[in-house]
Design a protein around this motif. Structure first.
Motif, PDB file in Angstrom:
ATOM      1  N   ALA A  37      24.024  34.452  44.857  1.00 59.82           N
ATOM      2  CA  ALA A  37      24.921  33.455  44.273  1.00 59.82           C
ATOM      3  C   ALA A  37      26.227  33.411  45.063  1.00 59.82           C
ATOM      4  CB  ALA A  37      25.212  33.784  42.811  1.00 59.82           C
ATOM      5  N   PRO A  38      26.868  32.246  45.144  1.00 62.48           N
ATOM      6  CA  PRO A  38      28.121  32.126  45.901  1.00 62.48           C
ATOM      7  C   PRO A  38      29.318  32.778  45.210  1.00 62.48           C
ATOM      8  CG  PRO A  38      27.594  30.051  44.836  1.00 62.48           C
ATOM      9  CD  PRO A  38      26.416  30.945  44.618  1.00 62.48           C
ATOM     10  N   VAL A  39      29.138  33.216  43.969  1.00 59.25           N
ATOM     11  CA  VAL A  39      30.206  33.873  43.214  1.00 59.25           C
ATOM     12  C   VAL A  39      29.792  35.315  42.925  1.00 59.25           C
ATOM     13  CG1 VAL A  39      31.490  33.913  41.040  1.00 59.25           C
ATOM     14  CG2 VAL A  39      31.019  31.731  42.171  1.00 59.25           C
ATOM     15  N   GLU A  40      30.655  36.263  43.261  1.00 54.23           N
ATOM     16  CA  GLU A  40      30.369  37.665  42.972  1.00 54.23           C
ATOM     17  C   GLU A  40      30.653  37.958  41.503  1.00 54.23           C
ATOM     18  OE1 GLU A  40      32.417  40.300  45.555  1.00 54.23           O
ATOM     19  OE2 GLU A  40      31.303  39.674  47.351  1.00 54.23           O
ATOM     20  N   VAL A  41      29.796  38.792  40.899  1.00 54.03           N
ATOM     21  CA  VAL A  41      29.903  39.079  39.470  1.00 54.03           C
ATOM     22  C   VAL A  41      29.890  40.584  39.242  1.00 54.03           C
ATOM     23  CG1 VAL A  41      28.916  38.717  37.183  1.00 54.03           C
ATOM     24  CG2 VAL A  41      28.670  36.942  38.937  1.00 54.03           C
ATOM     25  N   SER A  42      30.834  41.054  38.435  1.00 53.50           N
ATOM     26  CA  SER A  42      30.832  42.451  38.008  1.00 53.50           C
ATOM     27  C   SER A  42      31.194  42.500  36.527  1.00 53.50           C
ATOM     28  CB  SER A  42      31.821  43.290  38.829  1.00 53.50           C
ATOM     29  OG  SER A  42      33.137  42.828  38.651  1.00 53.50           O
ATOM     30  N   LEU A  43      30.815  43.583  35.888  1.00 56.23           N
ATOM     31  CA  LEU A  43      31.015  43.710  34.440  1.00 56.23           C
ATOM     32  C   LEU A  43      31.571  45.080  34.103  1.00 56.23           C
ATOM     33  CD1 LEU A  43      30.465  42.973  31.378  1.00 56.23           C
ATOM     34  CD2 LEU A  43      28.200  43.982  31.724  1.00 56.23           C
ATOM     35  N   ARG A  44      32.546  45.099  33.226  1.00 57.92           N
ATOM     36  CA  ARG A  44      33.004  46.344  32.609  1.00 57.92           C
ATOM     37  C   ARG A  44      32.902  46.158  31.102  1.00 57.92           C
ATOM     38  NH1 ARG A  44      38.145  50.086  33.945  1.00 57.92           N
ATOM     39  NH2 ARG A  44      36.540  50.934  35.304  1.00 57.92           N
ATOM     40  N   ASP A  54      24.306  47.813  40.599  1.00 57.51           N
ATOM     41  CA  ASP A  54      24.881  49.151  40.702  1.00 57.51           C
ATOM     42  C   ASP A  54      25.498  49.500  39.352  1.00 57.51           C
ATOM     43  OD1 ASP A  54      24.166  49.373  43.336  1.00 57.51           O
ATOM     44  OD2 ASP A  54      26.075  48.590  44.092  1.00 57.51           O
ATOM     45  N   TYR A  55      25.083  50.636  38.795  1.00 61.79           N
ATOM     46  CA  TYR A  55      25.463  51.015  37.427  1.00 61.79           C
ATOM     47  C   TYR A  55      26.219  52.335  37.457  1.00 61.79           C
ATOM     48  CZ  TYR A  55      24.739  52.799  32.660  1.00 61.79           C
ATOM     49  OH  TYR A  55      24.907  53.327  31.398  1.00 61.79           O
ATOM     50  N   TRP A  56      27.354  52.355  36.742  1.00 60.94           N
ATOM     51  CA  TRP A  56      28.123  53.599  36.601  1.00 60.94           C
ATOM     52  C   TRP A  56      28.555  53.722  35.152  1.00 60.94           C
ATOM     53  CZ3 TRP A  56      33.911  54.582  37.652  1.00 60.94           C
ATOM     54  CH2 TRP A  56      34.181  55.944  37.508  1.00 60.94           C
ATOM     55  N   GLY A  57      27.950  54.656  34.449  1.00 62.51           N
ATOM     56  CA  GLY A  57      28.291  54.890  33.057  1.00 62.51           C
ATOM     57  C   GLY A  57      29.235  56.062  32.924  1.00 62.51           C
ATOM     58  N   HIS A  58      30.403  55.841  32.359  1.00 63.75           N
ATOM     59  CA  HIS A  58      31.370  56.929  32.112  1.00 63.75           C
ATOM     60  C   HIS A  58      31.936  56.692  30.707  1.00 63.75           C
ATOM     61  CE1 HIS A  58      34.560  54.116  33.891  1.00 63.75           C
ATOM     62  NE2 HIS A  58      33.415  53.611  34.293  1.00 63.75           N
ATOM     63  N   TYR A  59      31.291  57.304  29.746  1.00 63.11           N
ATOM     64  CA  TYR A  59      31.546  57.074  28.317  1.00 63.11           C
ATOM     65  C   TYR A  59      33.039  57.054  27.989  1.00 63.11           C
ATOM     66  CZ  TYR A  59      31.283  57.612  23.281  1.00 63.11           C
ATOM     67  OH  TYR A  59      31.420  57.427  21.933  1.00 63.11           O
ATOM     68  N   PRO A  60      33.479  56.035  27.223  1.00 62.71           N
ATOM     69  CA  PRO A  60      32.697  54.968  26.579  1.00 62.71           C
ATOM     70  C   PRO A  60      32.672  53.673  27.380  1.00 62.71           C
ATOM     71  CG  PRO A  60      34.911  54.950  25.712  1.00 62.71           C
ATOM     72  CD  PRO A  60      34.889  56.025  26.776  1.00 62.71           C
ATOM     73  N   ILE A  61      32.731  53.781  28.695  1.00 63.72           N
ATOM     74  CA  ILE A  61      32.790  52.605  29.564  1.00 63.72           C
ATOM     75  C   ILE A  61      31.561  52.563  30.454  1.00 63.72           C
ATOM     76  CG2 ILE A  61      34.132  51.449  31.378  1.00 63.72           C
ATOM     77  CD1 ILE A  61      36.593  52.982  30.343  1.00 63.72           C
TER      78      ILE A  61
END
Length: 213
Positions: free
Chosen positions: A24-31, A8-15
Motif C-alpha cells: 500500500a502507498p501508505v504505511e500503517v502501524s498500530l499501538r 512485526d509484533y511487539w507485546g509489552h504489557y499492557p501495550i
C-alpha cells in the motif's frame, strides 16, 4: 482489499505495537493498550482499550483512503465446541431474543453506543477528535465489504449488534495522521461458562460416541 504481507509484533504489557508491511502507498502501524496503573486496581480494571493507528504517506503524491474498525455483535456468539468443530453437535446454544438499542456515542466522541438489554451487555465504539467518523453494520471477514469501505459501510439490520466505524483520510507527501479509536464494554454479569443469556443452565449435547456433554 489486501491482507498485509507480514506484521512485526511487539507485546509489552499492557501495550502492543504492530508494524504492517504491505504494498500500500501508505504505511500503517498500530499501538493498542488497556488501562494499567500499578497500585490502582480499580482503574486498571476499566473495561476498555485504545487503538492508536499511525498512517504515513512516504510517497511523492497525495494519498486518500479509509480506515475501518469492525466489532462483532452479541448474536454471533458460538460455543467452544462449535468453534473447534465438535462432532455431531445437534443442539445449538440457547440465546435470548435480541433486544438491541443504538444511540450516538457519549459527548466528545464520534461513534456508536450499542446495548442488548436481553443480555445486559453494551459497548461503545468511537473515534477521538474525528467529527466525521461513519458508522455501519459489522464487516465480518467478508472481503467484498472491506473493499467497499471507502464508498459505504454495511447497512445496520434490526437485530445486528455488530458495528463498524470508518474514518476517511487524505495525506500529503510526508504527512502523518494518527487516528485514535476507543472500544469500551459493559458486562457486569459475565457468564464464563460460554452460555451467555442462559443463567448458567447446562446445555446438553450428544457426542459422536453417544455420551452426554
Amino acid at each position: 482489499a489486501k491482507t498485509a504481507e507480514s506484521i512485526d509484533y511487539w507485546g509489552h504489557y499492557p501495550i502492543v505495537d504492530m508494524q504492517y508491511k504491505s504494498d500500500a502507498p501508505v504505511e500503517v502501524s498500530l499501538r493498542a493498550w488497556a488501562p494499567f496503573i500499578p497500585g490502582d486496581a480499580k482503574t486498571s480494571n476499566t473495561p476498555g482499550a485504545v487503538f492508536e493507528i499511525h498512517l504515513t504517506n512516504k510517497g511523492s503524491s497525495r494519498q486518500a483512503g479509509t480506515l475501518a474498525f469492525s466489532f462483532p455483535g452479541f448474536g454471533g456468539h458460538r460455543t467452544r465446541d462449535e468453534v473447534i468443530g465438535f462432532p455431531n453437535l445437534p443442539k445449538k446454544i440457547e440465546l435470548p431474543e435480541p433486544h438491541i438499542g443504538r444511540r450516538p456515542a457519549p459527548a466528545g466522541l464520534s461513534g456508536v453506543w450499542v446495548e442488548d438489554k436481553a443480555w445486559g451487555m453494551s459497548y461503545v465504539l468511537a473515534a477521538l477528535d474525528e467529527k466525521s467518523a461513519r458508522v455501519g453494520g459489522e464487516l465480518e471477514t467478508d472481503g467484498t465489504k472491506w473493499a467497499a469501505i471507502e464508498k459505504g459501510l454495511p447497512k445496520i439490520t434490526r437485530d445486528d449488534g455488530g458495528s463498524s466505524l470508518a474514518v476517511d483520510f487524505s495525506l500529503e507527501p510526508g504527512q502523518e495522521k494518527v487516528v485514535r479509536l476507543i472500544l469500551a464494554w459493559y458486562a457486569p454479569e459475565w457468564e464464563g461458562n460460554g452460555k451467555p443469556g442462559t443463567g448458567g443452565r447446562p446445555i446438553v449435547t450428544r457426542a459422536a460416541g453417544g455420551g452426554l456433554v
